[in-house]
Design a protein around this motif. Structure first.
Motif, PDB file in Angstrom:
ATOM      1  N   ILE A  11       0.989  -1.355   0.223  1.00  0.00           N
ATOM      2  CA  ILE A  11      -0.340   0.217   0.278  1.00  0.00           C
ATOM      3  C   ILE A  11       0.666   1.002   0.072  1.00  0.00           C
ATOM      4  CG2 ILE A  11      -1.473   1.430   1.063  1.00  0.00           C
ATOM      5  CD1 ILE A  11      -3.114  -1.646   2.144  1.00  0.00           C
ATOM      6  N   GLU A  12       1.993   1.474   0.656  1.00  0.00           N
ATOM      7  CA  GLU A  12       2.402   2.198   1.242  1.00  0.00           C
ATOM      8  C   GLU A  12       3.637   2.559  -0.313  1.00  0.00           C
ATOM      9  OE1 GLU A  12       3.834   5.472   2.489  1.00  0.00           O
ATOM     10  OE2 GLU A  12       2.615   4.966   3.370  1.00  0.00           O
ATOM     11  N   GLN A  13       3.774   1.825  -1.190  1.00  0.00           N
ATOM     12  CA  GLN A  13       4.665   1.622  -1.980  1.00  0.00           C
ATOM     13  C   GLN A  13       3.629   2.286  -3.329  1.00  0.00           C
ATOM     14  OE1 GLN A  13       5.675  -1.717  -3.431  1.00  0.00           O
ATOM     15  NE2 GLN A  13       8.047  -2.122  -2.279  1.00  0.00           N
ATOM     16  N   GLU A  14       2.269   1.538  -3.505  1.00  0.00           N
ATOM     17  CA  GLU A  14       1.252   1.968  -3.690  1.00  0.00           C
ATOM     18  C   GLU A  14       1.374   3.759  -4.311  1.00  0.00           C
ATOM     19  OE1 GLU A  14      -0.060   0.945  -7.234  1.00  0.00           O
ATOM     20  OE2 GLU A  14       1.170  -0.458  -7.516  1.00  0.00           O
ATOM     21  N   ARG A  15       0.923   4.447  -2.360  1.00  0.00           N
ATOM     22  CA  ARG A  15       0.669   5.316  -2.406  1.00  0.00           C
ATOM     23  C   ARG A  15       1.390   6.324  -2.895  1.00  0.00           C
ATOM     24  NH1 ARG A  15      -0.763   4.713   3.861  1.00  0.00           N
ATOM     25  NH2 ARG A  15      -3.354   4.571   3.875  1.00  0.00           N
ATOM     26  N   GLN A  16       3.173   6.293  -2.707  1.00  0.00           N
ATOM     27  CA  GLN A  16       4.497   7.132  -3.525  1.00  0.00           C
ATOM     28  C   GLN A  16       4.294   6.589  -4.863  1.00  0.00           C
ATOM     29  OE1 GLN A  16       7.809   5.321  -1.646  1.00  0.00           O
ATOM     30  NE2 GLN A  16       7.912   5.554   0.276  1.00  0.00           N
ATOM     31  N   GLN A  17       3.680   5.413  -5.941  1.00  0.00           N
ATOM     32  CA  GLN A  17       3.679   6.359  -7.335  1.00  0.00           C
ATOM     33  C   GLN A  17       2.755   6.663  -7.240  1.00  0.00           C
ATOM     34  OE1 GLN A  17       4.154   1.560  -8.073  1.00  0.00           O
ATOM     35  NE2 GLN A  17       5.554   1.255  -7.796  1.00  0.00           N
ATOM     36  N   ALA A  18       1.596   6.845  -6.702  1.00  0.00           N
ATOM     37  CA  ALA A  18       0.239   7.649  -7.050  1.00  0.00           C
ATOM     38  C   ALA A  18       0.494   8.824  -6.653  1.00  0.00           C
ATOM     39  CB  ALA A  18      -0.563   7.491  -6.311  1.00  0.00           C
ATOM     40  N   ARG A  19       1.206   8.857  -5.921  1.00  0.00           N
ATOM     41  CA  ARG A  19       2.035  10.465  -5.447  1.00  0.00           C
ATOM     42  C   ARG A  19       2.493  11.201  -7.003  1.00  0.00           C
ATOM     43  NH1 ARG A  19       2.562   8.919  -0.098  1.00  0.00           N
ATOM     44  NH2 ARG A  19       0.752   9.411   1.012  1.00  0.00           N
ATOM     45  N   SER A  20       3.853  10.180  -7.540  1.00  0.00           N
ATOM     46  CA  SER A  20       4.528  10.664  -8.340  1.00  0.00           C
ATOM     47  C   SER A  20       3.783  10.618  -9.766  1.00  0.00           C
ATOM     48  CB  SER A  20       5.394   9.438  -8.334  1.00  0.00           C
ATOM     49  OG  SER A  20       6.697   9.598  -9.826  1.00  0.00           O
ATOM     50  N   ALA A  30      -5.707  10.279 -16.069  1.00  0.00           N
ATOM     51  CA  ALA A  30      -6.179   8.691 -15.892  1.00  0.00           C
ATOM     52  C   ALA A  30      -5.132   8.168 -15.386  1.00  0.00           C
ATOM     53  CB  ALA A  30      -6.575   9.140 -16.884  1.00  0.00           C
ATOM     54  N   GLU A  31      -3.699   8.216 -15.713  1.00  0.00           N
ATOM     55  CA  GLU A  31      -2.043   8.012 -14.792  1.00  0.00           C
ATOM     56  C   GLU A  31      -2.934   8.596 -13.238  1.00  0.00           C
ATOM     57  OE1 GLU A  31      -2.563  10.256 -17.282  1.00  0.00           O
ATOM     58  OE2 GLU A  31      -1.052   8.823 -18.941  1.00  0.00           O
ATOM     59  N   CYS A  32      -3.281   9.129 -13.182  1.00  0.00           N
ATOM     60  CA  CYS A  32      -3.076   9.699 -11.744  1.00  0.00           C
ATOM     61  C   CYS A  32      -4.741   8.717 -10.971  1.00  0.00           C
ATOM     62  CB  CYS A  32      -3.612  11.112 -11.362  1.00  0.00           C
ATOM     63  SG  CYS A  32      -3.434  11.915  -9.500  1.00  0.00           S
ATOM     64  N   ALA A  33      -5.955   9.317 -11.136  1.00  0.00           N
ATOM     65  CA  ALA A  33      -6.795   8.413 -10.800  1.00  0.00           C
ATOM     66  C   ALA A  33      -6.347   6.941 -10.908  1.00  0.00           C
ATOM     67  CB  ALA A  33      -7.618   8.392 -11.777  1.00  0.00           C
ATOM     68  N   ALA A  34      -6.101   6.188 -11.908  1.00  0.00           N
ATOM     69  CA  ALA A  34      -5.450   4.850 -11.854  1.00  0.00           C
ATOM     70  C   ALA A  34      -4.584   4.486 -10.593  1.00  0.00           C
ATOM     71  CB  ALA A  34      -4.813   4.197 -13.418  1.00  0.00           C
ATOM     72  N   ALA A  35      -3.878   5.300 -10.446  1.00  0.00           N
ATOM     73  CA  ALA A  35      -2.893   5.069  -9.426  1.00  0.00           C
ATOM     74  C   ALA A  35      -3.830   5.331  -7.985  1.00  0.00           C
ATOM     75  CB  ALA A  35      -1.319   6.011  -9.751  1.00  0.00           C
ATOM     76  N   TRP A  36      -4.374   5.833  -7.814  1.00  0.00           N
ATOM     77  CA  TRP A  36      -5.248   6.117  -6.193  1.00  0.00           C
ATOM     78  C   TRP A  36      -5.971   4.452  -6.452  1.00  0.00           C
ATOM     79  CZ3 TRP A  36      -3.029   7.957  -2.652  1.00  0.00           C
ATOM     80  CH2 TRP A  36      -2.488   8.577  -2.606  1.00  0.00           C
ATOM     81  N   ASP A  37      -6.499   4.282  -7.686  1.00  0.00           N
ATOM     82  CA  ASP A  37      -7.225   3.274  -7.899  1.00  0.00           C
ATOM     83  C   ASP A  37      -6.775   2.230  -7.459  1.00  0.00           C
ATOM     84  OD1 ASP A  37      -9.579   4.214  -8.415  1.00  0.00           O
ATOM     85  OD2 ASP A  37      -9.156   3.805 -10.748  1.00  0.00           O
ATOM     86  N   ALA A  38      -5.374   2.261  -7.622  1.00  0.00           N
ATOM     87  CA  ALA A  38      -5.025   0.720  -7.152  1.00  0.00           C
ATOM     88  C   ALA A  38      -4.800   0.450  -5.608  1.00  0.00           C
ATOM     89  CB  ALA A  38      -3.299   0.749  -7.472  1.00  0.00           C
ATOM     90  N   VAL A  39      -4.179   2.506  -5.159  1.00  0.00           N
ATOM     91  CA  VAL A  39      -4.338   1.702  -3.651  1.00  0.00           C
ATOM     92  C   VAL A  39      -5.215   1.555  -3.245  1.00  0.00           C
ATOM     93  CG1 VAL A  39      -3.726   3.418  -1.676  1.00  0.00           C
ATOM     94  CG2 VAL A  39      -2.640   4.064  -4.116  1.00  0.00           C
ATOM     95  N   GLU A  40      -6.773   2.048  -3.822  1.00  0.00           N
ATOM     96  CA  GLU A  40      -7.711   1.798  -2.701  1.00  0.00           C
ATOM     97  C   GLU A  40      -8.104   0.153  -3.154  1.00  0.00           C
ATOM     98  OE1 GLU A  40     -10.662   3.864  -4.744  1.00  0.00           O
ATOM     99  OE2 GLU A  40     -10.155   5.683  -3.820  1.00  0.00           O
TER     100      GLU A  40
END
Length: 76
Positions: A11-20, A30-40
């Motif tokens: 989860i922490e790794q995905e959060r970092q990727q989403a922020r990036s 769309a990339e930002c939204a998809a990254a936060w979807d992965a976190v969720e």
């Protein structure tokens, strides 16, 4: 099944990727939204794993001894 420590790390790794992704692509991309979807999705899986109740001693016994008389299941 993934253990909770491992899923928390994921989860922490995905959060970092989403922020990036949001920093580089923009917060409405769309990339930002998809990254936060992965976190969720990972957070939902972590919550689901915490809800699973441990097996009783009887269930463990039946898993180890499926042919035992007390573990037989009769269906009509």
């Amino acid at each position: 099944m993934t253990n909770n420590n491992n899923i928390d790390e994921m989860i922490e790794q995905e959060r970092q990727q989403a922020r990036s992704a949001c920093d580089t692509q923009g917060s409405s991309s769309a990339e930002c939204a998809a990254a936060w979807d992965a976190v969720e999705e990972l957070q939902a899986e972590a919550a689901h794993q915490k809800q699973k109740k441990p097996k009783s001693s009887f269930e463990v016994y039946c898993d180890d001894n499926p042919d035992a008389a007390e573990c037989r299941v009769y269906e009509d």
